[in-house]
Design an enzyme around this catalytic site. Structure first.
Site, short mmCIF file in Angstrom:
data_model
loop_
_atom_site.label_atom_id
_atom_site.label_comp_id
_atom_site.label_asym_id
_atom_site.label_seq_id
_atom_site.Cartn_x
_atom_site.Cartn_y
_atom_site.Cartn_z
N LEU A 66 0.63 -1.28 0.04
CA LEU A 66 -0.29 0.01 -0.09
C LEU A 66 0.82 1.38 -0.08
CD1 LEU A 66 -3.07 -0.92 2.22
CD2 LEU A 66 -2.92 -1.19 -0.12
N GLY A 67 2.17 1.19 -0.16
CA GLY A 67 3.22 2.36 0.00
C GLY A 67 3.17 2.84 -1.60
N GLN A 68 4.11 3.74 -1.82
CA GLN A 68 4.19 4.53 -3.01
C GLN A 68 4.35 3.35 -4.21
OE1 GLN A 68 7.77 7.14 -3.33
NE2 GLN A 68 6.54 8.52 -4.50
N LEU A 69 5.12 2.68 -3.95
CA LEU A 69 5.54 1.67 -5.12
C LEU A 69 4.69 0.27 -5.28
CD1 LEU A 69 9.54 2.00 -4.67
CD2 LEU A 69 7.79 3.30 -6.21
N ASP A 108 1.98 -9.55 7.88
CA ASP A 108 2.89 -8.87 8.82
C ASP A 108 4.35 -9.43 8.64
OD1 ASP A 108 4.07 -7.55 10.89
OD2 ASP A 108 2.91 -8.09 12.59
N TYR A 197 17.35 4.46 8.64
CA TYR A 197 16.89 4.04 7.24
C TYR A 197 17.98 3.59 6.60
CZ TYR A 197 14.55 4.21 2.92
OH TYR A 197 13.89 3.95 1.63
N LYS A 201 19.06 -0.38 5.42
CA LYS A 201 19.04 -0.80 3.71
C LYS A 201 20.60 -1.44 3.60
CE LYS A 201 15.23 0.35 2.39
NZ LYS A 201 14.24 -1.06 1.89
#
Length: 380
Positions: A66-69, A108, A197, A201
């Site tokens: 449901l995120g941007q991508l 989840d 963050y 990564k």
């Protein structure tokens, strides 16, 4: 532990028997139980079949969809592989249009058992892991960022290893730090980021490469720059000003930028991001010289994009009030060197700053006009 059975199907798939040691006999020794499923072998498009000869497509699970991508990638993949072969998942309730677009499941990433069940029950072949807290939000809740961005990665890597999945985990410009060369920033260089963050990564990149070399996991990662899209609202990233300026221009005609006007950062339009991701996943492993690549399309500053947006909204006013995100941006690359992606698997971008701005305006102006018309009708 896993072994490969000798049986091979006509379309190039092989049967893999995964042994589970969950059961124990009376003396406490583990008793293997078997789970048989078909998994893809390396082939023309990386999934073991030639689409010209076989209708068999990969079954893809997208976490954090449901995120941007996630929504955009699901749409592109469903067009290529079929609606039922791409499953979206998240921990949030999806809007009606997502439910209508195809299968959606609760998942989840901190629930290892639940992930295993989804992979087995829905015969997943490829796992795309988008679940993550972004840079600015992660700094506000470091314990949660460590859970989602690190423990979640461990879980999907273990599931991918156990069931022989292809695994894609995106990385970011945030994986670099103040000691990295900034213009240009190559694929392999010192990183040492100073945000949770970015640290998470780098951790995902190194763990994925370790799993690849140690266990043969088909791990892949792209370091995305800032991503600009007309389909979603900004979600808390340091580069989100480049998306918000369009919405502000079409509503208040006033944009307060939280970065200095000369802060240069690499960017990509969403269509290029999605195409790069799918093309990368479909590239045969024999063409990849590494497992983590930079990809980019353009680099610009807030004042440069403001000048471009003013071509469409001349009376737009832009002010600059740098906040805590400025310190983050100052540690990131100014220009990405993505020559290895262009050389190894033919990556090339289609959107530069002018074409991106034109596309954004063409997409957003009708949306805001329709919204304004609806408000006027209600008031009347």
């Amino acid at each position: 532990m896993e072994v490969i059975a000798p049986e091979t199907s006509r379309d190039g798939w092989q049967r893999r028997i995964a042994y589970s040691y969950a059961c124990r006999c009376k003396n406490g020794s583990p008793v293997p139980t078997t789970l048989t499923r078909w998994v893809p072998q390396a082939g023309i498009n990386g999934y073991g079949h030639d689409p010209k000869d076989s209708p068999r497509h990969p079954r893809v699970l997208i976490t954090g969809a449901l995120g941007q991508l996630g929504q955009g990638l699901a749409k592109v993949m469903r067009e290529r592989y079929g609606r039922d072969n791409v499953i979206m998942s998240d921990i949030k309730k999806p809007p009606p249009h997502v439910l209508q677009s195809g299968r959606f499941l609760f998942a989840d990433v901190l629930d290892l058992r639940g992930l295993r069940e989804l992979v087995v029950n829905y015969e997943i072949d490829c796992l795309v892991h988008f679940s993550a807290l972004l840079s600015a939000i992660g700094e506000q809740n470091i314990p949660l960022a460590m859970q989602v961005n690190i423990e979640g990665v461990h879980n999907v890597q273990e599931v991918a290893k156990q069931f022989g999945l292809k695994l894609f985990i995106p990385s970011t410009i945030g994986a670099f730090g103040p000691d990295s060369p900034r213009n240009p920033t190559p694929d392999v260089t010192i990183q040492r980021p100073r945000t949770i963050y970015g640290v998470s990564k780098v951790h995902a990149e190194l763990m994925g490469e370790y799993y690849h070399h140690r266990f043969g996991l088909d791990f892949r990662s792209l370091r995305y720059p800032g991503v600009i899209s007309a389909d979603t609202m900004p979600g808390g990233g340091t580069t989100d000003y480049a998306q918000m300026i369009f919405h502000d221009a079409l509503t208040t005609k006033q944009h307060d930028c939280y970065l200095r006007p000369d802060t240069r950062l690499p960017m990509m339009f969403i269509d290029d991001v999605l195409r790069a991701t799918v093309d990368f996943l479909e590239t045969g492993s024999d063409k990849l010289s590494m497992r983590t690549y930079n990809v980019t399309a353009m680099s610009f500053t807030p004042e440069e994009i403001a000048a471009e947006v003013k071509k469409y909204v001349p009376d737009l006013e832009v002010t600059y009030q740098p906040d805590h995100r400025q310190a983050i941006a100052d540690q990131w690359p100014e220009v990405f060197d993505d020559c290895n992606a262009r050389q190894d698997w033919g990556w090339t971008h289609r959107y530069d700053l002018p074409t991106m701005c034109e596309t954004m305006m063409n997409a957003l102006v009708p949306q805001y006009n329709q919204s304004n018309n609806a408000v006027d009708a209600i008031e009347k």
